[in-house]
Scaffold this motif. Structure first.
Motif, PDB file in Angstrom:
ATOM      1  N   LEU A  53       0.853  -1.180   0.000  1.00  0.00           N
ATOM      2  CA  LEU A  53       0.000   0.000   0.000  1.00  0.00           C
ATOM      3  C   LEU A  53       0.893   1.236   0.000  1.00  0.00           C
ATOM      4  CD1 LEU A  53      -3.229   0.632   1.987  1.00  0.00           C
ATOM      5  CD2 LEU A  53      -1.345   2.244   2.285  1.00  0.00           C
ATOM      6  N   VAL A  54       0.394   2.329  -0.586  1.00  0.00           N
ATOM      7  CA  VAL A  54       1.128   3.595  -0.602  1.00  0.00           C
ATOM      8  C   VAL A  54       0.288   4.662   0.087  1.00  0.00           C
ATOM      9  CG1 VAL A  54       2.176   5.396  -2.030  1.00  0.00           C
ATOM     10  CG2 VAL A  54       2.299   2.987  -2.753  1.00  0.00           C
ATOM     11  N   VAL A  55       0.887   5.358   1.057  1.00  0.00           N
ATOM     12  CA  VAL A  55       0.293   6.558   1.646  1.00  0.00           C
ATOM     13  C   VAL A  55       0.937   7.732   0.926  1.00  0.00           C
ATOM     14  CG1 VAL A  55       0.024   7.965   3.721  1.00  0.00           C
ATOM     15  CG2 VAL A  55      -0.123   5.467   3.878  1.00  0.00           C
ATOM     16  N   LEU A  56       0.144   8.498   0.188  1.00  0.00           N
ATOM     17  CA  LEU A  56       0.675   9.459  -0.775  1.00  0.00           C
ATOM     18  C   LEU A  56       0.157  10.869  -0.506  1.00  0.00           C
ATOM     19  CD1 LEU A  56       2.123  10.092  -3.492  1.00  0.00           C
ATOM     20  CD2 LEU A  56       0.019   9.360  -4.645  1.00  0.00           C
ATOM     21  N   ASP A  57       1.066  11.792  -0.220  1.00  0.00           N
ATOM     22  CA  ASP A  57       0.686  13.185  -0.034  1.00  0.00           C
ATOM     23  C   ASP A  57       0.382  13.816  -1.392  1.00  0.00           C
ATOM     24  OD1 ASP A  57       0.206  15.601   1.267  1.00  0.00           O
ATOM     25  OD2 ASP A  57       2.290  16.243   1.098  1.00  0.00           O
ATOM     26  N   LEU A  73       1.646   5.140 -10.661  1.00  0.00           N
ATOM     27  CA  LEU A  73       1.534   3.889  -9.899  1.00  0.00           C
ATOM     28  C   LEU A  73       0.462   2.988 -10.502  1.00  0.00           C
ATOM     29  CD1 LEU A  73       1.812   5.223  -6.227  1.00  0.00           C
ATOM     30  CD2 LEU A  73       3.499   3.825  -7.437  1.00  0.00           C
ATOM     31  N   ARG A  74      -0.670   3.575 -10.894  1.00  0.00           N
ATOM     32  CA  ARG A  74      -1.733   2.796 -11.519  1.00  0.00           C
ATOM     33  C   ARG A  74      -1.249   2.192 -12.843  1.00  0.00           C
ATOM     34  NH1 ARG A  74      -3.796   1.495  -7.898  1.00  0.00           N
ATOM     35  NH2 ARG A  74      -5.503   2.409  -6.720  1.00  0.00           N
ATOM     36  N   ARG A  75      -0.504   2.981 -13.597  1.00  0.00           N
ATOM     37  CA  ARG A  75      -0.002   2.514 -14.887  1.00  0.00           C
ATOM     38  C   ARG A  75       0.986   1.364 -14.717  1.00  0.00           C
ATOM     39  NH1 ARG A  75       3.631   6.807 -16.706  1.00  0.00           N
ATOM     40  NH2 ARG A  75       5.080   5.638 -15.380  1.00  0.00           N
ATOM     41  N   ASP A  76       1.877   1.480 -13.731  1.00  0.00           N
ATOM     42  CA  ASP A  76       2.965   0.519 -13.590  1.00  0.00           C
ATOM     43  C   ASP A  76       2.648  -0.653 -12.666  1.00  0.00           C
ATOM     44  OD1 ASP A  76       4.414   2.216 -15.217  1.00  0.00           O
ATOM     45  OD2 ASP A  76       5.431   3.222 -13.561  1.00  0.00           O
ATOM     46  N   HIS A  77       1.717  -0.448 -11.713  1.00  0.00           N
ATOM     47  CA  HIS A  77       1.482  -1.470 -10.687  1.00  0.00           C
ATOM     48  C   HIS A  77       0.017  -1.871 -10.553  1.00  0.00           C
ATOM     49  CE1 HIS A  77       5.640  -1.043  -9.316  1.00  0.00           C
ATOM     50  NE2 HIS A  77       5.462   0.269  -9.379  1.00  0.00           N
ATOM     51  N   GLY A  78      -0.810  -1.479 -11.494  1.00  0.00           N
ATOM     52  CA  GLY A  78      -2.191  -1.928 -11.494  1.00  0.00           C
ATOM     53  C   GLY A  78      -2.972  -1.530 -10.265  1.00  0.00           C
ATOM     54  N   ALA A  79      -3.481  -2.513  -9.534  1.00  0.00           N
ATOM     55  CA  ALA A  79      -4.396  -2.265  -8.427  1.00  0.00           C
ATOM     56  C   ALA A  79      -3.696  -2.029  -7.093  1.00  0.00           C
ATOM     57  CB  ALA A  79      -5.363  -3.445  -8.294  1.00  0.00           C
ATOM     58  N   LEU A  80      -2.448  -1.613  -7.110  1.00  0.00           N
ATOM     59  CA  LEU A  80      -1.738  -1.282  -5.870  1.00  0.00           C
ATOM     60  C   LEU A  80      -2.541  -0.247  -5.087  1.00  0.00           C
ATOM     61  CD1 LEU A  80       0.778  -1.218  -4.009  1.00  0.00           C
ATOM     62  CD2 LEU A  80       1.748   0.485  -5.574  1.00  0.00           C
ATOM     63  N   PRO A  81      -2.967  -0.555  -3.844  1.00  0.00           N
ATOM     64  CA  PRO A  81      -3.802   0.387  -3.089  1.00  0.00           C
ATOM     65  C   PRO A  81      -3.059   1.682  -2.755  1.00  0.00           C
ATOM     66  CG  PRO A  81      -3.948  -1.824  -2.154  1.00  0.00           C
ATOM     67  CD  PRO A  81      -2.812  -1.845  -3.134  1.00  0.00           C
ATOM     68  N   VAL A  82      -3.786   2.804  -2.867  1.00  0.00           N
ATOM     69  CA  VAL A  82      -3.235   4.127  -2.578  1.00  0.00           C
ATOM     70  C   VAL A  82      -4.190   4.878  -1.662  1.00  0.00           C
ATOM     71  CG1 VAL A  82      -2.558   6.367  -3.533  1.00  0.00           C
ATOM     72  CG2 VAL A  82      -2.005   4.255  -4.780  1.00  0.00           C
ATOM     73  N   ILE A  83      -3.668   5.390  -0.552  1.00  0.00           N
ATOM     74  CA  ILE A  83      -4.408   6.299   0.314  1.00  0.00           C
ATOM     75  C   ILE A  83      -3.778   7.676   0.158  1.00  0.00           C
ATOM     76  CG2 ILE A  83      -5.035   6.916   2.674  1.00  0.00           C
ATOM     77  CD1 ILE A  83      -5.045   3.988   3.395  1.00  0.00           C
ATOM     78  N   MET A  84      -4.579   8.651  -0.256  1.00  0.00           N
ATOM     79  CA  MET A  84      -4.052   9.984  -0.527  1.00  0.00           C
ATOM     80  C   MET A  84      -4.274  10.904   0.660  1.00  0.00           C
ATOM     81  SD  MET A  84      -4.614  12.252  -3.975  1.00  0.00           S
ATOM     82  CE  MET A  84      -3.583  11.115  -4.941  1.00  0.00           C
ATOM     83  N   LEU A  85      -3.253  11.705   0.986  1.00  0.00           N
ATOM     84  CA  LEU A  85      -3.354  12.718   2.030  1.00  0.00           C
ATOM     85  C   LEU A  85      -3.651  14.055   1.360  1.00  0.00           C
ATOM     86  CD1 LEU A  85      -0.232  11.786   4.208  1.00  0.00           C
ATOM     87  CD2 LEU A  85      -2.578  10.938   4.408  1.00  0.00           C
ATOM     88  N   THR A  86      -4.749  14.711   1.773  1.00  0.00           N
ATOM     89  CA  THR A  86      -5.141  15.971   1.167  1.00  0.00           C
ATOM     90  C   THR A  86      -5.382  17.025   2.230  1.00  0.00           C
ATOM     91  OG1 THR A  86      -7.538  15.591   1.214  1.00  0.00           O
ATOM     92  CG2 THR A  86      -6.322  14.674  -0.647  1.00  0.00           C
ATOM     93  N   ALA A  87      -5.339  18.294   1.827  1.00  0.00           N
ATOM     94  CA  ALA A  87      -5.618  19.390   2.747  1.00  0.00           C
ATOM     95  C   ALA A  87      -7.105  19.427   3.052  1.00  0.00           C
ATOM     96  CB  ALA A  87      -5.163  20.711   2.142  1.00  0.00           C
TER      97      ALA A  87
END
Length: 242
Positions: A53-57, A73-87
């Motif tokens: 999983l990636v925690v991504l700012d 990441l989607r292009r290179d690793h498909g369904a790799l889960p991503v949690i995005m940090l937003t303001a």
């Protein structure tokens, strides 16, 4: 991917204090972690040792922000889960993050404990408990295998993200029923409350992959004022779409 929790998490944030705190909480929760401070470093780290999983700012220095990193990441690793940090309050940024494929988001300032819970929740959905005898879900040319987490349409592979797969699986399990956005958020995302636009964005992304004409959806129909309904045998075009 590891068979059981916890797993390996890549934390991408240019603020060393935030990255250290997040990595520290994840480490204490049993996860192994790696850190990256910008987009190129994040992609290099993901390529070297694919994380669970990636925690991504969202806000990263240089010419590669979180949107670009998530897309790569989607292009290179498909369904790799991503949690995005937003303001906090940046709704358009959150929606755009979901549009490019983030599975979840956490708004700053956030509780590190909440983030750890979100990480666990997302990872559990990538490794669902299922028996070998669990039957595939089939309707309208779609086939979902909940054990292998593989989806096809008319025999062709569908590149679905974690949330897209779970959303489609829920709709397939409840054909013909009007599912409220709040219900979908609770059952698919595990959230008791939150921004229902998250559901709207994912339905739009899912339609782009499963509908013959996403502009005139016939399988995932809008039920105005309520949510969505999956029609396994569409006899006529849907009355509208989100």
């Amino acid at each position: 991917m590891h068979d059981t929790l916890p797993g390996h998490v890549l934390v991408v944030d240019d603020d060393p204090t935030v990255a250290e705190i997040v990595a520290g909480y994840l480490t204490r929760a049993g996860f192994s972690t790696a850190r990256a401070a910008d987009g190129p470093a994040a992609l290099a780290a993901a390529a070297a040792v694919r994380p669970d999983l990636v925690v991504l700012d969202l806000m990263l220095p240089g010419g590669m922000d979180g949107f670009a990193v998530c897309h790569a990441l989607r292009r290179d690793h498909g369904a790799l889960p991503v949690i995005m940090l937003t303001a906090r309050g940046e709704e358009e940024d959150r929606i755009l993050g979901l549009e490019v494929g983030a599975d979840d988001y956490v708004t700053k300032p956030f509780s590190p404990r909440e983030l750890v819970l979100r990480v666990r929740s997302v990872l559990r959905r990538t490794r669902p408990v299922a028996t070998p005898a669990a039957p595939p879900l089939c309707a309208a040319g779609l086939t979902l295998d909940p054990v292998a987490r593989r989806a096809t349409k008319d025999g062709g592979e569908l590149a679905l993200t974690l949330r897209e797969f779970d959303l489609l699986a829920f709709l397939l399990r409840h054909p013909g029923r009007a599912c409220a956005r709040e219900e979908l958020m609770r059952e698919v995302w595990g959230w008791e409350f939150g921004d229902v636009s998250t559901v709207t964005v994912h339905v739009r992304r899912l339609r782009a992959k499963v509908e013959d004409d996403p502009a005139r959806p016939r399988l995932i129909q809008t039920v105005w004022g309520v949510g969505y309904r999956f029609t396994a045998h569409p006899g006529e075009e849907a009355p509208g779409h989100a």
